[in-house]
Scaffold this motif. Structure first.
Motif, PDB file in Angstrom:
ATOM      1  N   ASN A 202       0.804  -1.221   0.000  1.00 20.50           N
ATOM      2  CA  ASN A 202       0.000   0.000   0.000  1.00 20.50           C
ATOM      3  C   ASN A 202       0.839   1.274   0.000  1.00 20.50           C
ATOM      4  OD1 ASN A 202      -2.622  -0.782  -0.280  1.00 20.50           O
ATOM      5  ND2 ASN A 202      -3.142  -0.683   1.896  1.00 20.50           N
ATOM      6  N   LEU A 203       2.130   1.169   0.302  1.00 23.29           N
ATOM      7  CA  LEU A 203       2.977   2.357   0.226  1.00 23.29           C
ATOM      8  C   LEU A 203       2.963   2.945  -1.186  1.00 23.29           C
ATOM      9  CD1 LEU A 203       6.083   1.237   2.332  1.00 23.29           C
ATOM     10  CD2 LEU A 203       4.287   2.852   3.011  1.00 23.29           C
ATOM     11  N   ALA A 282      -7.277   1.326 -13.524  1.00 25.54           N
ATOM     12  CA  ALA A 282      -7.335   1.451 -12.066  1.00 25.54           C
ATOM     13  C   ALA A 282      -6.268   2.394 -11.533  1.00 25.54           C
ATOM     14  CB  ALA A 282      -7.180   0.081 -11.425  1.00 25.54           C
ATOM     15  N   ARG A 283      -6.649   3.166 -10.527  1.00 26.56           N
ATOM     16  CA  ARG A 283      -5.725   4.031  -9.791  1.00 26.56           C
ATOM     17  C   ARG A 283      -5.848   3.699  -8.313  1.00 26.56           C
ATOM     18  NH1 ARG A 283      -4.321   8.491 -13.203  1.00 26.56           N
ATOM     19  NH2 ARG A 283      -5.681   8.610 -15.037  1.00 26.56           N
ATOM     20  N   SER A 284      -4.900   4.154  -7.519  1.00 24.87           N
ATOM     21  CA  SER A 284      -4.939   3.878  -6.089  1.00 24.87           C
ATOM     22  C   SER A 284      -6.037   4.681  -5.411  1.00 24.87           C
ATOM     23  CB  SER A 284      -3.583   4.196  -5.451  1.00 24.87           C
ATOM     24  OG  SER A 284      -3.379   5.602  -5.394  1.00 24.87           O
ATOM     25  N   SER A 285      -6.418   4.244  -4.198  1.00 27.14           N
ATOM     26  CA  SER A 285      -7.430   4.974  -3.434  1.00 27.14           C
ATOM     27  C   SER A 285      -6.947   6.374  -3.094  1.00 27.14           C
ATOM     28  CB  SER A 285      -7.769   4.212  -2.154  1.00 27.14           C
ATOM     29  OG  SER A 285      -6.616   4.010  -1.359  1.00 27.14           O
ATOM     30  N   MET A 286      -5.648   6.550  -2.901  1.00 26.21           N
ATOM     31  CA  MET A 286      -5.112   7.870  -2.597  1.00 26.21           C
ATOM     32  C   MET A 286      -5.220   8.796  -3.812  1.00 26.21           C
ATOM     33  SD  MET A 286      -1.615   8.666  -0.437  1.00 26.21           S
ATOM     34  CE  MET A 286      -1.935   7.296   0.675  1.00 26.21           C
ATOM     35  N   ALA A 287      -5.060   8.231  -5.006  1.00 27.80           N
ATOM     36  CA  ALA A 287      -5.271   9.020  -6.215  1.00 27.80           C
ATOM     37  C   ALA A 287      -6.723   9.474  -6.312  1.00 27.80           C
ATOM     38  CB  ALA A 287      -4.881   8.207  -7.449  1.00 27.80           C
ATOM     39  N   ARG A 294     -10.060  15.241  -1.278  1.00 31.40           N
ATOM     40  CA  ARG A 294     -10.180  14.735   0.081  1.00 31.40           C
ATOM     41  C   ARG A 294      -8.804  14.552   0.717  1.00 31.40           C
ATOM     42  NH1 ARG A 294     -14.529  10.245  -1.603  1.00 31.40           N
ATOM     43  NH2 ARG A 294     -12.635   9.064  -1.972  1.00 31.40           N
ATOM     44  N   VAL A 295      -8.787  14.562   2.044  1.00 30.39           N
ATOM     45  CA  VAL A 295      -7.566  14.255   2.784  1.00 30.39           C
ATOM     46  C   VAL A 295      -7.250  12.770   2.627  1.00 30.39           C
ATOM     47  CG1 VAL A 295      -6.505  14.169   5.081  1.00 30.39           C
ATOM     48  CG2 VAL A 295      -7.944  16.107   4.440  1.00 30.39           C
ATOM     49  N   THR A 296      -5.990  12.440   2.412  1.00 30.99           N
ATOM     50  CA  THR A 296      -5.588  11.054   2.176  1.00 30.99           C
ATOM     51  C   THR A 296      -5.227  10.342   3.479  1.00 30.99           C
ATOM     52  OG1 THR A 296      -3.210  11.462   1.973  1.00 30.99           O
ATOM     53  CG2 THR A 296      -4.561  11.861   0.013  1.00 30.99           C
ATOM     54  N   GLU A 297      -4.884   9.068   3.344  1.00 28.83           N
ATOM     55  CA  GLU A 297      -4.450   8.264   4.490  1.00 28.83           C
ATOM     56  C   GLU A 297      -2.927   8.103   4.517  1.00 28.83           C
ATOM     57  OE1 GLU A 297      -7.706   5.194   5.996  1.00 28.83           O
ATOM     58  OE2 GLU A 297      -7.054   4.717   3.958  1.00 28.83           O
ATOM     59  N   VAL A 298      -2.188   9.053   3.978  1.00 24.73           N
ATOM     60  CA  VAL A 298      -0.734   8.924   3.920  1.00 24.73           C
ATOM     61  C   VAL A 298      -0.130   8.781   5.312  1.00 24.73           C
ATOM     62  CG1 VAL A 298      -0.206  11.419   3.952  1.00 24.73           C
ATOM     63  CG2 VAL A 298       1.342   9.806   2.773  1.00 24.73           C
ATOM     64  N   GLU A 299      -0.732   9.400   6.330  1.00 22.37           N
ATOM     65  CA  GLU A 299      -0.210   9.283   7.690  1.00 22.37           C
ATOM     66  C   GLU A 299      -0.349   7.870   8.232  1.00 22.37           C
ATOM     67  OE1 GLU A 299       1.483  11.101   9.674  1.00 22.37           O
ATOM     68  OE2 GLU A 299       1.580  12.893   8.430  1.00 22.37           O
ATOM     69  N   ALA A 300      -1.323   7.129   7.731  1.00 21.22           N
ATOM     70  CA  ALA A 300      -1.533   5.758   8.187  1.00 21.22           C
ATOM     71  C   ALA A 300      -0.667   4.769   7.422  1.00 21.22           C
ATOM     72  CB  ALA A 300      -3.001   5.375   8.034  1.00 21.22           C
ATOM     73  N   LEU A 301      -0.004   5.211   6.368  1.00 17.25           N
ATOM     74  CA  LEU A 301       0.834   4.343   5.549  1.00 17.25           C
ATOM     75  C   LEU A 301       2.303   4.760   5.675  1.00 17.25           C
ATOM     76  CD1 LEU A 301      -1.568   4.064   2.478  1.00 17.25           C
ATOM     77  CD2 LEU A 301      -1.213   2.405   4.301  1.00 17.25           C
ATOM     78  N   GLN A 302       2.732   5.743   4.882  1.00 16.08           N
ATOM     79  CA  GLN A 302       4.107   6.242   5.026  1.00 16.08           C
ATOM     80  C   GLN A 302       4.357   6.755   6.439  1.00 16.08           C
ATOM     81  OE1 GLN A 302       2.538   6.389   2.136  1.00 16.08           O
ATOM     82  NE2 GLN A 302       4.079   5.906   0.587  1.00 16.08           N
ATOM     83  N   GLY A 303       3.345   7.365   7.048  1.00 19.65           N
ATOM     84  CA  GLY A 303       3.495   7.876   8.402  1.00 19.65           C
ATOM     85  C   GLY A 303       3.792   6.781   9.411  1.00 19.65           C
ATOM     86  N   GLU A 304       3.224   5.598   9.204  1.00 21.10           N
ATOM     87  CA  GLU A 304       3.475   4.468  10.105  1.00 21.10           C
ATOM     88  C   GLU A 304       4.938   4.038  10.027  1.00 21.10           C
ATOM     89  OE1 GLU A 304       2.371   2.011  13.087  1.00 21.10           O
ATOM     90  OE2 GLU A 304       0.935   3.320  12.065  1.00 21.10           O
ATOM     91  N   ILE A 305       5.481   3.991   8.801  1.00 23.84           N
ATOM     92  CA  ILE A 305       6.894   3.637   8.626  1.00 23.84           C
ATOM     93  C   ILE A 305       7.788   4.730   9.212  1.00 23.84           C
ATOM     94  CG2 ILE A 305       8.703   3.190   6.917  1.00 23.84           C
ATOM     95  CD1 ILE A 305       6.647   0.926   7.218  1.00 23.84           C
ATOM     96  N   GLN A 306       7.410   5.974   9.003  1.00 23.35           N
ATOM     97  CA  GLN A 306       8.180   7.100   9.530  1.00 23.35           C
ATOM     98  C   GLN A 306       8.254   7.041  11.057  1.00 23.35           C
ATOM     99  OE1 GLN A 306       6.438  11.163   9.600  1.00 23.35           O
ATOM    100  NE2 GLN A 306       8.063  11.693   8.150  1.00 23.35           N
ATOM    101  N   ARG A 307       7.113   6.818  11.710  1.00 25.69           N
ATOM    102  CA  ARG A 307       7.092   6.762  13.177  1.00 25.69           C
ATOM    103  C   ARG A 307       7.886   5.567  13.709  1.00 25.69           C
ATOM    104  NH1 ARG A 307       1.944   8.695  11.938  1.00 25.69           N
ATOM    105  NH2 ARG A 307       1.065   6.597  11.760  1.00 25.69           N
TER     106      ARG A 307
END
Length: 344
Positions: A202-203, A282-287, A294-307
């Motif tokens: 999902n990244l 097909a495109r990603s849900s973030m696209a 809309r605000v994306t879920e990047v914090e729940a994906l890349q943000g999880e790896i970052q934390r």
């Protein structure tokens, strides 16, 4: 019905977006009583016209309005044998409160959400209940038919990629009860490993959104695959430092995927044929989120790896940059950035 002679299960989709409507529609078509709990803009057309469900492999199913119950009122949770949580991460806390207030304590709650933290939060909010994580591997996009004036004439949802739903092992054989034609569900005793494996894949949601091109075209581009590989390798280093062993969502081990992505086009197309089992549009849900402002879920994906990287002393420069670029795109409200791989 999922098992021959089995009693139909009353399923409530708590947060009926694309994934929730697609799964709920197939369950309804198989004979389960299904209620969709969501926003009126999504549910009103379905309640009047039903919806069409299609996929990349030729699935064509029409669900009539009579086969579904659509509502904005959380009181529908009171009749659930099973609750499927399908809201974005930002809506988990609010939905958890509604489930606590309205759903029977005996009804299992399955989180069909991205990210690792949603099921943790739901368990904290729903103590004593059967709350389980799940992994949905496929991508679903709205596929509404429209007339010449641009008005929706038939709501629809299209599954654009493959894979079986995986739910956390537990009592009740729920994977058997809700496996229906077109929607296979399996259990896993290592759902956390499965979730981490899905998060690794999902990244690419964010990279696809930044690229502005369909997923299939992105996978056919060696330059984009190299960025995907570098990002995944970065995440794997973080998981290794944290002692986490991801379970691959493909036939290949997770550690091998970056090497496969870096192969030349002719070799990649042979080795990774299953990765290319995807609808060409097909495109990603973030696209989809960026296109709709809309605000994306990047914090729940890349943000999880970052934390996790910060917690274990591993730098994450690629995830850091991707988060920044997605946040800039969200603020601009100009749709897809259409960036080149070299810009990342």
């Amino acid at each position: 019905m999922s098992e021959q002679g089995a009693k139909p299960q009353r399923i409530v989709i708590a947060g009926a977006g694309a994934i929730g409507c697609f799964c709920g529609g197939l369950w309804a078509a198989a004979g389960h009583p299904v209620a969709l709990l969501g926003r009126v803009r999504v549910l009103a057309p379905i309640s009047h016209q039903g919806m069409d469900l299609t996929d990349y492999a030729g699935l064509e199913t029409h669900v009539t309005p009579q086969q579904l119950y659509c509502s904005e009122d959380p009181v529908v949770l009171a009749g659930a044998d099973l609750v499927i949580v399908a809201v974005k991460s930002s809506g988990t806390a609010a939905m958890g409160q509604l489930i606590a207030q309205h759903a029977p304590p005996t009804a299992p709650v399955l989180s069909f959400q991205n990210a690792m933290t949603n099921v943790v939060l739901l368990r904290q909010m729903l103590p004593g209940r059967d709350v389980r994580a799940a992994m949905v591997p496929f991508n679903v996009i709205p596929a509404n038919l429209r007339d010449d004036a641009g008005h929706s004439t038939q709501p629809g949802f299209h599954r654009a990629s493959s894979g079986d739903i995986v739910i956390e092992a537990g009592p009740g054989h729920w994977h058997r009860r809700i496996s229906v034609p077109g929607l296979a569900v399996v259990e896993s005793p290592d759902i956390e490993g499965v979730q981490w494996g899905k998060l690794l894949i999902n990244l690419n949601n964010a990279l696809n959104a930044l690229s502005g091109i369909p997923l299939a075209a992105q996978l056919k581009s060696l330059a984009w695959r190299r960025v995907m590989a570098d990002q995944m390798a970065e995440a794997l280093r973080v998981l290794q430092a944290a002692g986490i062993d991801p379970v691959s969502t493909t036939p290949l081990p997770a550690w091998m995927t970056p090497h496969i992505l870096r192969l030349p086009d002719w070799a990649f197309s042979r080795v990774a044929a299953k990765m290319l089992t995807i609808d060409p549009t097909a495109r990603s849900s973030m696209a989809q989120d960026l296109m709709l402002g809309r605000v994306t879920e990047v914090e729940a994906l890349q943000g999880e790896i970052q934390r996790l990287g910060k917690a274990h002393g591993v730098e994450t420069p690629i995830c850091d940059v991707v988060i920044l670029l997605i946040r800039q795109a969200e603020m601009k409200q100009a749709g897809l950035p259409k960036m080149e791989p070299g810009q990342i």
